[in-house]
Write a protein that holds these residues in place. Sequence first.
Motif, PDB file in Angstrom:
ATOM      1  N   PHE A  44     -25.927  -0.572  38.239  1.00 50.90           N
ATOM      2  CA  PHE A  44     -24.676  -0.084  37.662  1.00 50.90           C
ATOM      3  C   PHE A  44     -24.903   0.394  36.228  1.00 50.90           C
ATOM      4  O   PHE A  44     -24.434   1.464  35.833  1.00 50.90           O
ATOM      5  CB  PHE A  44     -23.623  -1.194  37.695  1.00 50.90           C
ATOM      6  CG  PHE A  44     -22.275  -0.744  37.236  1.00 50.90           C
ATOM      7  CD1 PHE A  44     -21.405  -0.094  38.098  1.00 50.90           C
ATOM      8  CD2 PHE A  44     -21.870  -0.969  35.936  1.00 50.90           C
ATOM      9  CE1 PHE A  44     -20.156   0.331  37.673  1.00 50.90           C
ATOM     10  CE2 PHE A  44     -20.620  -0.548  35.500  1.00 50.90           C
ATOM     11  CZ  PHE A  44     -19.767   0.100  36.367  1.00 50.90           C
ATOM     12  N   TRP A  49     -24.573   4.564  41.288  1.00 49.06           N
ATOM     13  CA  TRP A  49     -23.338   3.879  41.679  1.00 49.06           C
ATOM     14  C   TRP A  49     -23.196   3.814  43.189  1.00 49.06           C
ATOM     15  O   TRP A  49     -22.693   2.828  43.719  1.00 49.06           O
ATOM     16  CB  TRP A  49     -22.140   4.562  41.026  1.00 49.06           C
ATOM     17  CG  TRP A  49     -22.142   4.389  39.534  1.00 49.06           C
ATOM     18  CD1 TRP A  49     -22.708   3.379  38.817  1.00 49.06           C
ATOM     19  CD2 TRP A  49     -21.564   5.269  38.579  1.00 49.06           C
ATOM     20  NE1 TRP A  49     -22.507   3.570  37.466  1.00 49.06           N
ATOM     21  CE2 TRP A  49     -21.813   4.729  37.287  1.00 49.06           C
ATOM     22  CE3 TRP A  49     -20.866   6.469  38.671  1.00 49.06           C
ATOM     23  CZ2 TRP A  49     -21.366   5.336  36.127  1.00 49.06           C
ATOM     24  CZ3 TRP A  49     -20.433   7.080  37.501  1.00 49.06           C
ATOM     25  CH2 TRP A  49     -20.681   6.508  36.246  1.00 49.06           C
ATOM     26  N   GLN A  97     -19.121  -5.354  40.717  1.00 50.95           N
ATOM     27  CA  GLN A  97     -19.457  -4.039  40.177  1.00 50.95           C
ATOM     28  C   GLN A  97     -19.468  -2.957  41.246  1.00 50.95           C
ATOM     29  O   GLN A  97     -19.375  -1.781  40.929  1.00 50.95           O
ATOM     30  CB  GLN A  97     -20.785  -4.093  39.421  1.00 50.95           C
ATOM     31  CG  GLN A  97     -20.589  -4.806  38.093  1.00 50.95           C
ATOM     32  CD  GLN A  97     -21.843  -4.902  37.273  1.00 50.95           C
ATOM     33  OE1 GLN A  97     -22.884  -5.275  37.777  1.00 50.95           O
ATOM     34  NE2 GLN A  97     -21.722  -4.583  35.995  1.00 50.95           N
ATOM     35  N   ALA A 151     -17.028  -2.534  43.366  1.00 46.02           N
ATOM     36  CA  ALA A 151     -15.665  -1.997  43.306  1.00 46.02           C
ATOM     37  C   ALA A 151     -15.522  -1.021  42.144  1.00 46.02           C
ATOM     38  O   ALA A 151     -14.918   0.053  42.291  1.00 46.02           O
ATOM     39  CB  ALA A 151     -14.649  -3.130  43.178  1.00 46.02           C
ATOM     40  N   GLU A 152     -16.093  -1.373  41.014  1.00 45.56           N
ATOM     41  CA  GLU A 152     -16.053  -0.475  39.854  1.00 45.56           C
ATOM     42  C   GLU A 152     -16.866   0.786  40.124  1.00 45.56           C
ATOM     43  O   GLU A 152     -16.455   1.888  39.757  1.00 45.56           O
ATOM     44  CB  GLU A 152     -16.579  -1.186  38.609  1.00 45.56           C
ATOM     45  CG  GLU A 152     -16.566  -0.343  37.352  1.00 45.56           C
ATOM     46  CD  GLU A 152     -15.174   0.055  36.869  1.00 45.56           C
ATOM     47  OE1 GLU A 152     -15.108   0.901  35.960  1.00 45.56           O
ATOM     48  OE2 GLU A 152     -14.159  -0.469  37.377  1.00 45.56           O
ATOM     49  N   ARG A 206     -14.827   3.045  42.252  1.00 43.69           N
ATOM     50  CA  ARG A 206     -13.765   3.659  41.439  1.00 43.69           C
ATOM     51  C   ARG A 206     -14.321   4.838  40.637  1.00 43.69           C
ATOM     52  O   ARG A 206     -13.710   5.908  40.581  1.00 43.69           O
ATOM     53  CB  ARG A 206     -13.137   2.619  40.514  1.00 43.69           C
ATOM     54  CG  ARG A 206     -11.924   3.132  39.740  1.00 43.69           C
ATOM     55  CD  ARG A 206     -11.414   2.124  38.729  1.00 43.69           C
ATOM     56  NE  ARG A 206     -12.318   1.945  37.609  1.00 43.69           N
ATOM     57  CZ  ARG A 206     -12.470   2.825  36.614  1.00 43.69           C
ATOM     58  NH1 ARG A 206     -11.808   3.942  36.610  1.00 43.69           N
ATOM     59  NH2 ARG A 206     -13.313   2.555  35.622  1.00 43.69           N
ATOM     60  N   LEU A 207     -15.479   4.641  40.030  1.00 44.72           N
ATOM     61  CA  LEU A 207     -16.077   5.717  39.235  1.00 44.72           C
ATOM     62  C   LEU A 207     -16.486   6.895  40.098  1.00 44.72           C
ATOM     63  O   LEU A 207     -16.399   8.055  39.654  1.00 44.72           O
ATOM     64  CB  LEU A 207     -17.283   5.179  38.448  1.00 44.72           C
ATOM     65  CG  LEU A 207     -16.947   4.214  37.314  1.00 44.72           C
ATOM     66  CD1 LEU A 207     -18.198   3.546  36.794  1.00 44.72           C
ATOM     67  CD2 LEU A 207     -16.217   4.941  36.193  1.00 44.72           C
TER      68      LEU A 207
END
Length: 109
Positions: free
Chosen positions: A68, A87, A99, A101-102, A105-106
């Motif tokens: 990440f 990612w 991370q 999930a993040e 999202r990104l």
Amino acid sequence: DLGFVYSALDRYEEAIQSWQHARSLQPGLAEHYNNLGRAFFYAGRHREAIESWSELLERREPSAEICFNIGLAYAKVDELEKAAEWWRKVAADFPDHPQAAEARRLLKR
């Protein structure tokens, strides 16, 4: 270690020097590469962070955090496709990690 102290005080250039010294004394210790990568990242030296974290991955298995962070560093230097690759790796290889999930999202941006 002084690197942690300097980082906590936002004195990243001094943290970098400390971690580089530690790495020279114990080049086989993978965590020095992670700590150095973080210090480079927070000092705005994103390409050097990528290099340090890439060296870390030569010494140990990838983790969600490192993958990440490499993605974040690539995004900071406007290499968005490379950022997305990292990612996607986080989302695929560590789907249950926070991370991931993040990362998903990104990737939707």
